[in-house]
Structure formats: structure tokens, C-alpha cells
Design an enzyme around this catalytic site. Structure first.
Site, PDB file in Angstrom:
ATOM      1  CB  ALA A  10      -0.934  -0.008   1.207  1.00  0.00           C
ATOM      2  CB  ALA A  11       3.791   2.364   1.837  1.00  0.00           C
ATOM      3  N   GLY A  12       3.678   1.716  -1.541  1.00  0.00           N
ATOM      4  CA  GLY A  12       4.504   1.816  -2.756  1.00  0.00           C
ATOM      5  C   GLY A  12       3.882   2.718  -3.806  1.00  0.00           C
ATOM      6  CG  MET A  14       1.944  -0.018  -9.259  1.00  0.00           C
ATOM      7  SD  MET A  14       0.988   0.926 -10.462  1.00  0.00           S
ATOM      8  CE  MET A  14      -0.563   0.034 -10.432  1.00  0.00           C
ATOM      9  NE  ARG A  38       9.540  -2.762   2.461  1.00  0.00           N
ATOM     10  CZ  ARG A  38      10.386  -1.911   3.016  1.00  0.00           C
ATOM     11  NH1 ARG A  38      11.085  -2.267   4.078  1.00  0.00           N
ATOM     12  NH2 ARG A  38      10.555  -0.699   2.538  1.00  0.00           N
ATOM     13  N   GLY A 101      -0.531  -7.944  -9.364  1.00  0.00           N
ATOM     14  CA  GLY A 101       0.155  -7.131 -10.363  1.00  0.00           C
ATOM     15  C   GLY A 101       1.659  -7.251 -10.280  1.00  0.00           C
ATOM     16  CG  ASN A 127       0.924  -3.399 -18.733  1.00  0.00           C
ATOM     17  OD1 ASN A 127      -0.145  -2.822 -18.611  1.00  0.00           O
ATOM     18  ND2 ASN A 127       2.043  -2.785 -19.064  1.00  0.00           N
ATOM     19  CG  HIS A 159       9.948  -0.258 -17.440  1.00  0.00           C
ATOM     20  ND1 HIS A 159       9.946  -1.143 -18.489  1.00  0.00           N
ATOM     21  CD2 HIS A 159       8.670  -0.221 -16.985  1.00  0.00           C
ATOM     22  CE1 HIS A 159       8.718  -1.632 -18.648  1.00  0.00           C
ATOM     23  NE2 HIS A 159       7.929  -1.088 -17.751  1.00  0.00           N
ATOM     24  CE  LYS A 163       9.952  -3.659 -15.080  1.00  0.00           C
ATOM     25  NZ  LYS A 163       8.982  -4.030 -14.045  1.00  0.00           N
ATOM     26  N   GLY A 169       7.989  -7.760 -17.152  1.00  0.00           N
ATOM     27  CA  GLY A 169       7.003  -8.834 -17.287  1.00  0.00           C
ATOM     28  C   GLY A 169       6.153  -8.631 -18.543  1.00  0.00           C
TER      29      GLY A 169
HETATM   30  P1  NAD Z   1       7.288  -0.044  -5.085  1.00  0.00           P
HETATM   31  O1  NAD Z   1       8.635  -0.520  -4.694  1.00  0.00           O
HETATM   32  O2  NAD Z   1       7.050   1.436  -5.168  1.00  0.00           O
HETATM   33  O3  NAD Z   1       6.165  -0.664  -4.095  1.00  0.00           O
HETATM   34  C1  NAD Z   1       6.179  -1.961  -3.636  1.00  0.00           C
HETATM   35  C2  NAD Z   1       5.707  -1.928  -2.191  1.00  0.00           C
HETATM   36  O4  NAD Z   1       5.546  -3.262  -1.727  1.00  0.00           O
HETATM   37  C3  NAD Z   1       6.713  -1.220  -1.269  1.00  0.00           C
HETATM   38  O5  NAD Z   1       6.069  -0.184  -0.546  1.00  0.00           O
HETATM   39  C4  NAD Z   1       7.191  -2.339  -0.348  1.00  0.00           C
HETATM   40  O6  NAD Z   1       7.487  -1.918   0.964  1.00  0.00           O
HETATM   41  C5  NAD Z   1       5.968  -3.275  -0.384  1.00  0.00           C
HETATM   42  N1  NAD Z   1       6.297  -4.619   0.100  1.00  0.00           N
HETATM   43  C6  NAD Z   1       7.430  -5.337  -0.087  1.00  0.00           C
HETATM   44  N2  NAD Z   1       7.371  -6.501   0.600  1.00  0.00           N
HETATM   45  C7  NAD Z   1       6.176  -6.512   1.215  1.00  0.00           C
HETATM   46  C8  NAD Z   1       5.530  -7.441   2.093  1.00  0.00           C
HETATM   47  N3  NAD Z   1       6.128  -8.583   2.488  1.00  0.00           N
HETATM   48  N4  NAD Z   1       4.289  -7.137   2.549  1.00  0.00           N
HETATM   49  C9  NAD Z   1       3.670  -5.986   2.192  1.00  0.00           C
HETATM   50  N5  NAD Z   1       4.242  -5.066   1.377  1.00  0.00           N
HETATM   51  C10 NAD Z   1       5.481  -5.323   0.896  1.00  0.00           C
HETATM   52  O7  NAD Z   1       6.983  -0.738  -6.483  1.00  0.00           O
HETATM   53  P2  NAD Z   1       5.813  -0.442  -7.529  1.00  0.00           P
HETATM   54  O8  NAD Z   1       6.333   0.425  -8.630  1.00  0.00           O
HETATM   55  O9  NAD Z   1       4.577  -0.040  -6.806  1.00  0.00           O
HETATM   56  O10 NAD Z   1       5.638  -1.892  -8.153  1.00  0.00           O
HETATM   57  C11 NAD Z   1       5.314  -3.024  -7.357  1.00  0.00           C
HETATM   58  C12 NAD Z   1       5.239  -4.255  -8.247  1.00  0.00           C
HETATM   59  O11 NAD Z   1       4.199  -4.098  -9.212  1.00  0.00           O
HETATM   60  C13 NAD Z   1       6.502  -4.523  -9.058  1.00  0.00           C
HETATM   61  O12 NAD Z   1       6.676  -5.920  -9.171  1.00  0.00           O
HETATM   62  C14 NAD Z   1       6.188  -3.924 -10.421  1.00  0.00           C
HETATM   63  O13 NAD Z   1       6.934  -4.483 -11.479  1.00  0.00           O
HETATM   64  C15 NAD Z   1       4.731  -4.274 -10.523  1.00  0.00           C
HETATM   65  N6  NAD Z   1       3.935  -3.435 -11.449  1.00  0.00           N
HETATM   66  C16 NAD Z   1       2.983  -4.092 -12.150  1.00  0.00           C
HETATM   67  C17 NAD Z   1       2.136  -3.371 -12.975  1.00  0.00           C
HETATM   68  C18 NAD Z   1       1.021  -4.088 -13.666  1.00  0.00           C
HETATM   69  O14 NAD Z   1       0.254  -3.470 -14.426  1.00  0.00           O
HETATM   70  N7  NAD Z   1       0.862  -5.400 -13.433  1.00  0.00           N
HETATM   71  C19 NAD Z   1       2.271  -1.983 -13.094  1.00  0.00           C
HETATM   72  C20 NAD Z   1       3.274  -1.341 -12.343  1.00  0.00           C
HETATM   73  C21 NAD Z   1       4.095  -2.078 -11.504  1.00  0.00           C
END
Ligand code: NAD
Length: 270
Positions: A10-12, A14, A38, A101, A127, A159, A163, A169
Site C-alpha cells: 500500500a505504501a509503494g 502502485m 512489510r 500485479g 500489465n 522503464h 525497476k 514482465g
Molecule cells: P514499489 O517498490 O514502489 O512498491 C512496492 C511496495 O511493496 C513497497 O512499498 C514495499 O514496501 C511493499 N512490500 C514489499 N514486501 C512486502 C511485504 N512482504 N508485505 C507488504 N508489502 C510489501 O513498487 P511499484 O512500482 O509499486 O511496483 C510493485 C510491483 O508491481 C513490481 O513488481 C512492479 O513491477 C509491478 N507493477 C505491475 C504493474 C502491472 O500493471 N501489473 C504496473 C506497475 C508495476
């Protein structure tokens, strides 16, 4: 009745985009009821609405999925491959639906997702945007049309510098789509970058190239090149909203489905 959503990661980047769209009721039947990070994340204990740059909504970010899971109908996870592989078992145990995702899962981690999908409905896609899923369908169609016609396929993705996985993916999914259209097995024809005296390019090959820099959100091009002409199919994401909107559409769609591993092409009916 609204469908109750729990966000993991949630803090990331996405996670924050999803939070903002959920609060703006981008998918009106979804309600944000839980958020997980986490344990070491600075977001733990903070209000998730405030963390995403908006108003407080009375939902604090938790470090434990199991404790918030009973409140939800569907979990949306954009975190890390390790976290996703662990959480998918917890969500299956609780009998909830899930949208994944996260990218970069290895074979063992994907096997855990597959096993969980025997018990719960899961949408997983590298995606979630409508445009990229259309690009996947078009790539397969173009490859099928061009098979046996001497066109070389190369996939170029760009990207942001943060990343972690490469190629993306999405690039791999585009490679799968092209390989399927050509009637090939991707694993035996894929080449990841080229360097040195590699010799002439064999016809039966799919090349992947990963560019990294700055804050590029995500560009993908599938190139079909022949003697005298070249077709390029391209998609450019200009911000993360397209992924988040797709994930929310998937979350609304997946609740109450039969247990199975679905893709965005199922959700979007492509
Ligand atoms: P990010 O690093 O900004 O966010 C990921 C978050 O997950 C972080 O806040 C991290 O602390 C948290 N996290 C890690 N381990 C955890 C755990 N055990 N429990 C709970 N939270 C945990 O990354 P992002 O840019 O938000 O991307 C996240 C993932 O989504 C990546 O794998 C990225 O490639 C993927 N992504 C997919 C799509 C899609 O359309 N499918 C689009 C964008 C990103």
C-alpha cells in the site's frame, strides 16, 4: 453491496495510485477497507489515505495481512515476488479473491500462485492497462499473419531507473504472444540483449532489450522487421493510472468468480 478491497504494498508507487483512485471511486462498487506493508516500511501505522497524499480515511497501514484479511473480499497485491508468493497462500486459505500485479516471479513462485488458483479466483497480469492488453492481442495476431514470411521479431522496453526486474514482465508477455502466433516455444528462441561477435541473427529468434533510466513509466515496442519494411507496434504509459484502473476493474470482476488463474484478457473480454 460494495466489494471490500485490501491493498498489499500500500505504501509503494502502485499502492498510492490505487489508494487515490479507490478514494475517488474510480470503480464505484469497490471500497478500500485494509492496507498492508512489510513490517520495516515507514508507512506502517500511518493512515493510508494520508500516505497517498489525500485526506485521512480511518484505515491504518498494517504489517500483517492475516489480521486485516477477514474484513475484505478481494486482495490487490503490487509488492515483491517473495511477498506475493507467501501472501497468495494466506489469501487462498481465507477463501478470498485476489488480483496480482507484482512482476518478476520465478517458476517456484508462479507455481504457488497456480496452486492457490485451484482454490480461489486470481487475476494475474504483468500489465493491467487496457492498451497493453490490446497490444498483446495484436502482437499474437500479427505474428500469426506473418508466420513463415521471414519477419524478425524484437521487443524493446524502457522503464524508470528503479525497476528491479528485466526484461519487464510485459515484454516477456509480448514475447509469449509473438511466439504463440509464430507457433514457437519462447524459452527455446529467446535472446536477452546482444554483445560481441554474436554472428548473424537466426530467423527463429525473439530478441529482448531492456532500457533503464529516469522516471520513464513504461514503453514497449514489438518490432517485426523484414527485408524492405518494418512494422512497429508500440504502447507508452504516461503515468501509473492505466495500470491501477485495470487492477481495480479486475478486482471488481474477480469477486465471486470460480477458482481459476485468469488474465486481464479475460477481464477485458479481448
Ligand atoms: P514499489 O517498490 O514502489 O512498491 C512496492 C511496495 O511493496 C513497497 O512499498 C514495499 O514496501 C511493499 N512490500 C514489499 N514486501 C512486502 C511485504 N512482504 N508485505 C507488504 N508489502 C510489501 O513498487 P511499484 O512500482 O509499486 O511496483 C510493485 C510491483 O508491481 C513490481 O513488481 C512492479 O513491477 C509491478 N507493477 C505491475 C504493474 C502491472 O500493471 N501489473 C504496473 C506497475 C508495476
Amino acid at each position: 453491496m460494495s466489494k471490500k478491497v485490501i491493498l498489499v504494498g500500500a505504501a509503494g508507487r502502485m499502492g498510492q495510485t490505487l489508494t487515490r483512485l479507490l478514494l475517488a471511486r474510480a470503480e464505484p462498487d469497490l471500497e478500500l477497507v485494509g492496507a498492508v506493508e512489510r513490517p520495516e516500511s515507514p508507512g506502517v501505522g500511518q493512515d493510508v489515505g494520508r500516505w497517498a497524499g489525500g485526506a485521512e480515511i480511518g484505515v491504518n497501514i498494517s504489517s500483517n495481512l492475516s489480521t486485516v484479511l477477514p474484513d475484505g473480499d478481494v486482495v490487490i497485491e503490487f509488492s515483491s515476488p517473495e511477498a506475493t508468493a507467501t501472501h497468495v497462500g494466506v489469501v487462498a486459505e481465507a477463501g478470498k479473491a485476489m488480483v496480482i500485479g507484482t512482476t518478476g516471479l520465478d517458476a517456484a513462485q508462479r507455481a504457488k500462485v497456480q496452486a492457490a488458483a485451484a482454490r480461489i479466483p486470481i487475476v494475474m497480469a504483468p500489465n493491467m492497462s487496457l492498451g497493453v492488453n490490446l497490444l498483446l492481442a495484436l502482437t499474437e495476431q500479427v505474428a500469426r499473419t506473418l508466420r513463415e514470411r521471414d519477419f524478425d521479431v524484437e521487443i524493446v522496453e524502457r522503464h524508470h531507473r528503479r525497476k528491479k526486474d528485466a526484461p519487464s514482465g510485459t515484454a516477456l508477455a509480448l514475447g509469449e504472444a509473438a511466439a504463440k502466433g509464430f507457433g514457437w516455444d519462447l524459452a527455446s528462441v529467446a535472446v536477452y540483449g546482444r554483445q560481441g561477435l554474436v554472428g548473424e541473427r537466426p530467423a527463429k529468434q525473439i530478441g529482448f532489450h531492456a532500457v533503464r533510466g529516469g522516471d520513464l513509466v513504461g514503453d514497449h515496442t514489438v518490432l517485426f522487421a523484414a527485408e524492405g519494411e518494418c512494422i512497429e507496434l508500440s504502447h507508452r504509459a504516461t503515468n501509473r493510472e492505466a495500470f491501477a484502473r485495470g487492477a481495480l476493474r479486475a478486482a471488481s470482476w474477480v469477486v465471486n468468480r470460480s477458482p481459476k488463474l485468469y488474465t486481464m484478457r479475460d477481464v477485458l473480454g479481448l
